[in-house]
Motif scaffolding. Structure first.
Motif, short mmCIF file in Angstrom:
data_model
loop_
_atom_site.label_atom_id
_atom_site.label_comp_id
_atom_site.label_asym_id
_atom_site.label_seq_id
_atom_site.Cartn_x
_atom_site.Cartn_y
_atom_site.Cartn_z
N UNK A 43 0.84 -1.20 0.00
CA UNK A 43 0.00 0.00 0.00
C UNK A 43 0.88 1.25 0.00
N UNK A 44 0.25 2.36 -0.33
CA UNK A 44 1.00 3.63 -0.37
C UNK A 44 0.45 4.55 0.72
N UNK A 45 1.38 5.15 1.45
CA UNK A 45 0.97 6.05 2.54
C UNK A 45 0.53 7.39 1.95
N UNK A 46 -0.58 7.87 2.45
CA UNK A 46 -1.04 9.19 2.03
C UNK A 46 -0.35 10.25 2.89
N UNK A 47 -0.60 10.22 4.17
CA UNK A 47 0.07 11.16 5.08
C UNK A 47 -0.08 10.65 6.51
N UNK A 48 0.67 11.27 7.43
CA UNK A 48 0.60 10.87 8.84
C UNK A 48 0.24 12.08 9.69
N UNK A 49 -0.46 11.83 10.77
CA UNK A 49 -0.80 12.88 11.73
C UNK A 49 -0.25 12.44 13.09
N UNK A 50 0.53 13.31 13.70
CA UNK A 50 1.07 13.02 15.03
C UNK A 50 0.47 14.04 16.00
N UNK A 51 -0.24 13.55 17.00
CA UNK A 51 -0.90 14.46 17.94
C UNK A 51 -0.09 14.71 19.20
N UNK A 52 0.83 13.80 19.47
CA UNK A 52 1.59 13.91 20.72
C UNK A 52 3.00 13.40 20.45
N UNK A 53 3.98 14.28 20.55
CA UNK A 53 5.35 13.88 20.20
C UNK A 53 6.08 13.18 21.33
N UNK A 54 5.53 13.26 22.55
CA UNK A 54 6.30 12.78 23.69
C UNK A 54 5.89 11.40 24.17
N UNK A 55 6.37 10.38 23.47
CA UNK A 55 6.27 9.02 24.00
C UNK A 55 7.56 8.76 24.78
N UNK A 56 7.94 7.50 24.94
CA UNK A 56 9.17 7.20 25.67
C UNK A 56 10.36 7.99 25.11
N UNK A 57 10.49 8.00 23.77
CA UNK A 57 11.39 8.92 23.10
C UNK A 57 10.50 9.78 22.22
N UNK A 58 10.97 10.99 21.89
CA UNK A 58 10.14 11.80 20.99
C UNK A 58 9.88 11.06 19.68
N UNK A 59 8.67 11.13 19.20
CA UNK A 59 8.35 10.50 17.91
C UNK A 59 9.20 11.18 16.83
N UNK A 60 9.80 10.38 15.94
CA UNK A 60 10.64 10.97 14.88
C UNK A 60 9.81 11.93 14.03
N UNK A 61 10.34 13.12 13.83
CA UNK A 61 9.61 14.11 13.00
C UNK A 61 9.52 13.62 11.54
N UNK A 62 10.46 12.74 11.16
CA UNK A 62 10.46 12.22 9.79
C UNK A 62 9.16 11.47 9.46
#
Ligand SMILES: [Zn+2]
Length: 269
Positions: A21-40
């Motif tokens: 499948x092909x990714x359309x886009x991603x939405x990140x609502x909270x960057x602070x999990x155990x490590x910050x979610x990669x901005x990439x």
């Protein structure tokens, strides 16, 4: 905490919906999990998904460029939605596919992780990991070599990620019961025959648990981290003071370094 069988069951469940499948886009609502979610993660638009893999307790999504690594921590779970549902408080990430499916990561306690890396083999999370328990390389000869001169308990040894990955507390207790070995036995004193049987039982129990996870959890990783349908099949774990299913003696529970060991004094030596 989700263990290897729950993650492998989850992988098998989501794979057919996401592969090719092909990714359309991603939405990140909270960057602070155990490590910050990669901005990439926000830059994965239009990327093709080659494969869904697992290494130890990490779920790996192989993209055209790089990998998404998901770790479920204590309470993480993945959900596949076929239509948009308004996100709840703990729904931290949505990845929208062009085929309209949405992969949603939920994590109440936020000990999980979602990272993007371009190279897995050199990544600090994977560099020092031992063998996969279901691989051919994980066999009795390998374990005989690893346990030689090891003074730690056999339970600690099979839970040691540098030897073999993904055998958490539940499956370590169950495998040792099935093999008739006390969790506290010194690793170097196991016979070759016992090690052979232990390796066989580890594989059998994990495969059985994956099957159960696959049939009862469907597209979800259970949020409480219990081992899905396999919970009913546990013979010692969580059964303190209950009669042993083999001999009727009461199951013993002892805590060591924050982890509970369960065993039957009659069936294990
Ligand atoms: Zn017993």
């Amino acid at each position: 905490m989700p263990e290897l069988p729950e993650i492998e069951a989850c992988r098998r469940n989501i794979e057919p919906y996401l592969i090719n499948q092909v990714i359309d886009y991603a939405v990140v609502r909270n960057l602070s999990l155990r490590w910050p979610i990669s901005k990439e993660i926000l830059n994965i638009r239009n990327q093709f998904i080659f494969s869904i893999k697992r290494r130890a307790k990490y779920l790996l999504i192989q993209l055209q460029h790089g990998w998404i690594i998901i770790h479920f921590g204590m309470s993480g779970r993945l959900m596949l939605l076929n239509q948009y549902e308004y996100p709840q408080k703990h729904d931290h990430i949505d990845i929208f596919m062009k085929n309209k499916i949405i992969l949603r990561y939920t994590d109440q306690r936020r000990f999980g992780a979602c990272l993007w890396v371009d190279n897995l083999s050199t990544h600090f999370l994977f560099k020092h990991l031992g063998l996969e328990p279901l691989s051919e390389e994980f066999n009795s000869q390998y374990l005989v070599n690893k346990l030689n001169l090891k003074k730690t308990s056999i339970k600690q040894s099979i839970m040691n990620n540098k030897i073999v990955v993904g055998i958490g507390n539940i499956y370590a207790n169950e495998s040792l019961f099935a093999t008739g070995i006390l969790p506290s036995r010194c690793s170097m004193h196991l016979s070759r025959k016992e090690i052979q049987l232990l390796v066989k039982n580890i594989k059998l129990i994990l495969l059985n648990a994956i099957e159960e996870g696959g049939t009862t959890l469907r597209n979800f990783l259970q949020s409480d981290g219990k081992p899905g349908g396999f919970a009913n099949k546990l013979k010692v774990y969580g059964r303190a003071k209950k009669p042993c299913l083999e001999c009727g003696a009461l199951i013993i529970k002892e805590k060591y370094k924050g982890r509970s060991s369960y065993w039957c004094q009659e069936c294990q030596s």
